[in-house]
Design an enzyme around this catalytic site. Sequence first.
Site, short mmCIF file in Angstrom:
data_model
loop_
_atom_site.label_atom_id
_atom_site.label_comp_id
_atom_site.label_asym_id
_atom_site.label_seq_id
_atom_site.Cartn_x
_atom_site.Cartn_y
_atom_site.Cartn_z
CB ALA A 65 -4.47 -9.69 -51.05
CG ASP A 98 7.27 -11.69 -50.56
OD1 ASP A 98 6.93 -12.85 -50.85
OD2 ASP A 98 6.86 -11.08 -49.55
CG LEU A 103 -1.97 -11.61 -53.83
CD1 LEU A 103 -2.96 -11.13 -54.87
CD2 LEU A 103 -1.68 -13.09 -54.02
#
Length: 389
Positions: free
Chosen positions: A130, A179, A132
């Site tokens: 997604a 990230d 994320l």
Amino acid sequence: MSAAATTLDAEFQNRFGADADGIWSAPGRVNLIGEHTDYNAGFALPFAITARARVAVRVTHSGEAVLESTFAGAAPVRVRLDELAAEDSGFSGDGGWARYLAGVVWAFARRGITVPGLDVLLHSDVPVGAGLSSSAAVECAIAVAVNDLAGAGLDRPELVQICHEAENDFVGAPTGILDQSASLLATEGSGLFLDCLDRSTRQVPLDLAARDLVLLVIDTRGTHAHESGGYRDRVASCRLGERVLEVSSLREVSAQDFAERAHLLDPETRRRVRHVVTENARVQDVVALLDAGRLEDIGPLLTASHVSMRDDYEISSPELDEAVDTALAHGALGARMTGGGFGGSAIALVPTALAETVSTAVSAAFERSGWASPHIYAVVPGPGAGREG
């Protein structure tokens, strides 16, 4: 211990017949702005979300890592710790998820930090594919666990590097440090202003409720993967731009430099470089507005970022464009795709009173187009990685 951690602890006992030494977790992230700038030594502004990957871990003396997960249909993976290598092909197919765990253990071992054996049970509620950062959440969760269990005492920036090496060199995904930095360094209620050149960070206030705003994530259900060719192609374009412009990173290229030297680049590379140059400027402008307490004014910069990713970096998708356009048409102050692109999620900054209107409109637009119903929900900046029990 959270309810989720307690449940995972019980499941570990059920599967391994022994108590875990502890539960550690790490969050996914939303990147507010600053896309594809991290591997170009640029700026980014992510924040951690409340969705997390959790690992229950026990040190053994088996000489191997036994890796299990709660993912449907995922079989246990066993690997000899003294045989881990970046070129290992034993994680293909259904065992692909285990690469992110094993890669971190491998990166610790490169520094002479080892454990005699591990039993690991992974559970994650960060949506996969997604945009994320589900993979980085897994890496960071096992990293804080091994750091504690091995008594390594490494600081968070070094753990960022370990997780980055695992993703780049073991998994083979050519990502930057955004990230892992968000998952390990972010704090509750703040965005993380990240300088990917010197890896310095600063917490930036991001109190949505105080401004009567919500940030909606619109998961289009179109999945993506960082190992994909499209991501690699964008990295290669940036490296070509560096060579042609004779710079060590695109961070060095100012707007004026680009205007003066863009003619040296072929049309495709010119578009890619233009995105990075303008995106770095947008990140700095958003940070300045947040520092000034003007959260409601960042919307146009978010939207400009999406236009750049759509037209210059060419990493959007019809679903992402529809999500952004529909959100803006129904009251969002700004919207953009977030994450690596080629699918995944968009975000929309929306006045609280209009959140339901925007969500309903986006869902209706997807239904008219015959697409799967999007998953839409609000996110707030959550805490970074750590031990839960």
